[in-house]
Design a protein around this motif. Structure first.
Motif, PDB file in Angstrom:
ATOM      1  N   ILE A 273       9.253  -3.482  -0.672  1.00 54.07           N
ATOM      2  CA  ILE A 273       8.317  -2.394  -1.069  1.00 54.07           C
ATOM      3  C   ILE A 273       8.832  -1.422  -1.734  1.00 54.07           C
ATOM      4  N   GLY A 274      10.167  -1.049  -1.503  1.00 53.34           N
ATOM      5  CA  GLY A 274      10.938   0.114  -2.169  1.00 53.34           C
ATOM      6  C   GLY A 274      11.160  -0.022  -3.670  1.00 53.34           C
ATOM      7  N   TYR A 275      11.401  -1.230  -4.068  1.00 56.09           N
ATOM      8  CA  TYR A 275      11.646  -1.357  -5.279  1.00 56.09           C
ATOM      9  C   TYR A 275      10.143  -1.598  -6.226  1.00 56.09           C
ATOM     10  N   LEU A 281       3.638  -1.079 -10.517  1.00 61.75           N
ATOM     11  CA  LEU A 281       2.872  -1.854 -10.014  1.00 61.75           C
ATOM     12  C   LEU A 281       2.077  -1.301  -8.622  1.00 61.75           C
ATOM     13  N   ILE A 282       2.685  -0.223  -8.174  1.00 67.48           N
ATOM     14  CA  ILE A 282       2.124   0.607  -6.911  1.00 67.48           C
ATOM     15  C   ILE A 282       0.475   1.109  -7.311  1.00 67.48           C
ATOM     16  N   LEU A 283       0.328   1.055  -8.668  1.00 65.00           N
ATOM     17  CA  LEU A 283      -1.093   1.459  -9.042  1.00 65.00           C
ATOM     18  C   LEU A 283      -2.147   0.598  -9.241  1.00 65.00           C
ATOM     19  N   GLU A 284      -1.570  -0.891  -9.099  1.00 66.77           N
ATOM     20  CA  GLU A 284      -2.361  -2.134  -9.414  1.00 66.77           C
ATOM     21  C   GLU A 284      -3.267  -2.084  -8.070  1.00 66.77           C
ATOM     22  N   PRO A 285      -4.479  -2.379  -8.217  1.00 66.59           N
ATOM     23  CA  PRO A 285      -5.525  -2.645  -7.190  1.00 66.59           C
ATOM     24  C   PRO A 285      -5.067  -3.772  -6.264  1.00 66.59           C
ATOM     25  N   GLU A 286      -4.343  -4.761  -6.806  1.00 65.25           N
ATOM     26  CA  GLU A 286      -4.017  -6.115  -5.934  1.00 65.25           C
ATOM     27  C   GLU A 286      -2.936  -5.898  -5.238  1.00 65.25           C
ATOM     28  N   MET A 287      -2.011  -4.895  -5.954  1.00 67.51           N
ATOM     29  CA  MET A 287      -0.663  -4.754  -5.197  1.00 67.51           C
ATOM     30  C   MET A 287      -0.579  -3.715  -4.116  1.00 67.51           C
ATOM     31  N   GLN A 288      -1.644  -2.525  -4.338  1.00 62.78           N
ATOM     32  CA  GLN A 288      -1.450  -1.352  -3.490  1.00 62.78           C
ATOM     33  C   GLN A 288      -1.811  -1.707  -2.065  1.00 62.78           C
ATOM     34  N   PRO A 289      -2.928  -2.308  -1.860  1.00 60.49           N
ATOM     35  CA  PRO A 289      -3.460  -2.397  -0.312  1.00 60.49           C
ATOM     36  C   PRO A 289      -2.352  -3.280   0.262  1.00 60.49           C
ATOM     37  N   LEU A 290      -1.860  -4.385  -0.385  1.00 64.04           N
ATOM     38  CA  LEU A 290      -0.736  -5.053   0.381  1.00 64.04           C
ATOM     39  C   LEU A 290       0.511  -4.360   0.873  1.00 64.04           C
ATOM     40  N   LYS A 294       1.728  -3.335   4.402  1.00 60.73           N
ATOM     41  CA  LYS A 294       2.823  -3.606   5.008  1.00 60.73           C
ATOM     42  C   LYS A 294       3.796  -2.368   5.804  1.00 60.73           C
ATOM     43  N   LEU A 295       3.317  -1.246   5.105  1.00 63.32           N
ATOM     44  CA  LEU A 295       4.107   0.044   5.402  1.00 63.32           C
ATOM     45  C   LEU A 295       3.742   0.316   6.642  1.00 63.32           C
ATOM     46  N   GLY A 296       2.397   0.280   6.902  1.00 61.01           N
ATOM     47  CA  GLY A 296       1.620   0.687   8.382  1.00 61.01           C
ATOM     48  C   GLY A 296       2.346  -0.251   9.435  1.00 61.01           C
ATOM     49  N   ILE A 380      -0.379   8.039  -4.385  1.00 60.11           N
ATOM     50  CA  ILE A 380      -1.380   7.603  -3.440  1.00 60.11           C
ATOM     51  C   ILE A 380      -2.089   8.683  -2.965  1.00 60.11           C
ATOM     52  N   SER A 381      -3.404   8.584  -3.007  1.00 59.29           N
ATOM     53  CA  SER A 381      -4.336   9.649  -2.196  1.00 59.29           C
ATOM     54  C   SER A 381      -4.450   9.538  -0.875  1.00 59.29           C
ATOM     55  N   PHE A 382      -4.881  10.852  -0.372  1.00 55.89           N
ATOM     56  CA  PHE A 382      -5.086  10.954   1.122  1.00 55.89           C
ATOM     57  C   PHE A 382      -6.016   9.856   1.663  1.00 55.89           C
ATOM     58  N   ALA A 383      -7.104   9.740   0.731  1.00 57.49           N
ATOM     59  CA  ALA A 383      -8.064   8.675   1.309  1.00 57.49           C
ATOM     60  C   ALA A 383      -7.471   7.198   1.528  1.00 57.49           C
ATOM     61  N   VAL A 384      -6.735   6.810   0.749  1.00 62.54           N
ATOM     62  CA  VAL A 384      -6.076   5.627   0.635  1.00 62.54           C
ATOM     63  C   VAL A 384      -5.309   5.515   1.925  1.00 62.54           C
ATOM     64  N   LEU A 385      -4.295   6.429   2.273  1.00 65.63           N
ATOM     65  CA  LEU A 385      -3.598   6.630   3.477  1.00 65.63           C
ATOM     66  C   LEU A 385      -4.593   6.858   4.681  1.00 65.63           C
TER      67      LEU A 385
END
Length: 633
Positions: A273-275, A281-290, A294-296, A380-385
């Protein structure tokens, strides 16, 4: 001032040191017992010197075993900076680099790499620069591709299990590869020039190739992922290369999609996740939720029972029949703590939202201030978090360690120190995350919910914490929350912090029992709380606290308390309190002292921002007195 939010890691995360056991321990220098501590220390120093000089002679031996034993013995000496001067005098870094890069015996190359790895863990600039001058990057550029190629070929034929390679050779191959990756990781954390050399050489592509969980040894894969996270941070060359490497991305996604409770794999996930978070890639709709999901999962792992178990078992590690189990539990706990720290650092970076100005230090004659804007928006926005319940999960990581476990770790300092430090780092990162997340709130109802859920817990943490750094971050978090929440009229009119909380803040502010940073932030926080409708009954006590705080020798505290006074007592409706605490006389007396206080602060070398705030307060003090005088005619 006082914000706990932070981008970047709290400290460089160096790869762990390597401990080696020579094939012939009898050849290792011995240290005899001595009656006095001074004699024992002298004996240790002599033994280290002898080890270094013995290594030089062994390194030149034609006997493969002698060279390997020499490197292994040396690795166990290179654990403190005191050996560096003699080490460099004897040209040992250069000898090690040559052995690692060109020796015909794989065992020698591996042990030499292990010794270099230990040298790179030392906080010693001379050691790092000496290794760079010894052409370390060239040796690594030759060795790592060979090792990765051999690992690939062996893995294609079943690796150790498939009989493609002898166990001894397989272990040496794995150890050598892991050592070299750790060397790169440590060097990059300490040397910008070395990082540039990694970019230029393209050596990072070999690290990409090591992230193969299905076929490569777990230790090598984990080291590669951790190293890649480090070298890709704020590095456009490597970040772009990660995005373009489709095989690496497929493997990375597969790692994150794997459900497991194995601590080593959880740690691997946090580094993957760190790299990935260091790239677009963190901004991509497919990658960000994953990634967020996992962070959670990682930060919500409940480690409290394991902490208490490991703490209670530490004294049993001396018993051979229990040592293995206890050590296994300790490794699991360490990996979980590292994974949580890693994940929280990633969240802190992704939620970093800075628009702070830097103070310009003008001469007194200018009597004015200017700012230089430097902004950076959160990824990342607060709403996503909030949708993934991350704020609540982060809060669980802020809590203090079980007091019984903490005491047990303290009483076994040799073994418990690392766990105390790791737990503190998790707490620290979680507090940074909370502060960053608060700054992202843009909705009053969300702000009120978070206020209700977080304020009290954070206040308890601040008032009960024993670690000074955690206390600083906790009060900084409270200040950040208060600054954000009073932006909303409904909250400002309805928020009612407990009276005992306000009284406790007043007592600490004038007790001089805390650091100046904590006292300054408390004064700033009281200045905000005093403006709440619910705190009118506490206004007299807050005002008395401000009067006493004006006598503080700290420029930082003085600046904050003056700014709070200006904010709280500007309007006539509070003049009854102004008179009761004799505020105007106190301020008038202080006016004649402010020029000298600014000069003293400058001579003392206080931080630029603190000096700027003090000078601003000096100007506003005169204006405030002039503004208030007509109100008392």
């Amino acid at each position: 001032m006082g914000k706990a939010g932070k981008k970047k890691r709290n400290k460089p995360r160096h790869a762990p040191a390597h401990f080696s056991v020579p094939d012939n321990p009898d050849r290792a220098p011995e240290t005899a017992g001595n009656e006095s501590a001074a004699q024992e220390n002298e004996s240790v120093v002599i033994a280290k010197d002898e080890s270094l000089r013995l290594f030089v002679s062994q390194a030149a031996s034609d006997d493969d075993d002698q060279r390997e034993i020499g490197c292994a013995t040396l690795a166990n000496v290179l654990h403190d900076c005191s050996v560096v001067p003699l080490c460099c005098e004897l040209n040992i870094p250069k000898i090690l680099v040559v052995l690692m890069g060109t020796d015909k015996h794989s065992g020698v190359r591996s042990e030499a790499a292990g010794a270099i790895r230990n040298l790179t863990t030392l906080e010693d600039t001379v050691a790092i620069q000496t290794l760079e001058r010894a052409s370390l990057i060239s040796a690594l550029s030759v060795q790592l591709p060979k090792l990765v190629k051999t690992l690939k070929e062996a893995s294609q034929h079943g690796g150790r299990q498939g009989g493609a390679i002898r166990k001894e050779d397989w272990d040496t191959l794995n150890a050598n590869t892991e050592h070299i990756i750790h060397i790169i990781w440590n060097m990059v954390e300490k040397s910008e020039s070395f990082l540039s050399a990694i970019n230029t050489s393209g050596l990072y592509t070999q690290i990409f190739d090591c992230i193969r969980p299905e076929s490569f040894p777990a230790e090598v894969v984990l080291a590669a992922a951790q190293c890649l996270q480090s070298i890709s941070e704020d590095n456009a060359v490597i970040s772009s290369a990660i995005v373009e490497n489709k095989e690496l991305l497929t493997i990375s996604r597969s790692v994150l999609e794997t459900a497991t409770s194995e601590s080593a794999f959880i740690l691997l996930c946090s580094s993957v996740i760190g790299y990935l978070a260091n790239t677009a890639l963190i901004l991509e709709p497919e990658m960000q939720p994953l990634i967020i999901k996992k962070l959670g999962e990682i930060i919500s792992l409940d480690k409290s029972a394991l902490i208490l178990e490991v703490a209670s078992q530490l004294p049993l590690m001396a018993r051979a029949q229990l040592a293995s189990k206890v050590a296994g539990n300790a490794v699991v706990l360490e990996q979980i703590l590292q994974a949580q720290r890693n994940s929280l650092e990633t969240i802190a970076n992704l939620t970093y939202n800075r628009t702070d100005g830097d103070w310009e230090d003008f001469d007194d004659a200018d009597e004015e201030m200017a700012t230089e804007e430097d902004s950076e928006n959160a990824v990342i926005s607060f709403a996503v978090l909030q949708a993934c319940s991350l704020p609540a999960q982060i809060l669980t990581c802020c809590g203090s360690m079980n007091p019984n476990a903490q005491q047990l770790f303290h009483s076994n300092a040799a073994k418990g120190k690392n766990f105390l430090q790791l737990h503190k780092l998790v707490q620290s990162c979680a507090l940074s995350c909370l502060s960053n997340i608060v700054s992202l709130i843009d909705n009053e109802s969300i702000a009120y919910d978070l206020l209700q859920n977080v304020w009290r817990d954070l206040f308890i943490l601040w008032s009960t914490a024993t670690d000074p750094e955690i206390k600083v971050q906790a009060i900084g978090g409270l200040l950040s929350m208060a600054q954000k929440f009073v932006e909303y009229p409904t909250i400002k009119s309805s928020w009612n912090p407990a009276g005992e909380e306000v009284q406790h803040l007043c007592q600490v502010a004038i007790s001089h029992s805390e650091s100046e940073e904590i006292e300054a932030n408390i004064c700033a926080l009281l200045g905000i709380l005093a403006q709440l409708q619910s705190q009118k009954s506490n206004l007299l006590d807050i005002g008395k606290t401000f009067i006493l705080a004006l006598e503080s020798p700290s420029a930082w505290v003085l600046a904050e308390v003056l700014n709070s006074i200006f904010d709280v007592f500007a309007e006539p409706e509070f003049n009854e309190v102004v008179v009761a605490i004799n505020l105007m006389n106190s301020l008038q007396t202080l006016t004649s002292q402010m020029k000298e206080k600014v000069q003293q602060a400058r001579a003392a070398g206080v931080a630029k921002e603190v000096l700027g705030r003090l000078k601003e307060a000096k100007i506003n003090l005169t204006r405030f007195i002039a503004y208030k005088k007509p109100q008392f005619k």
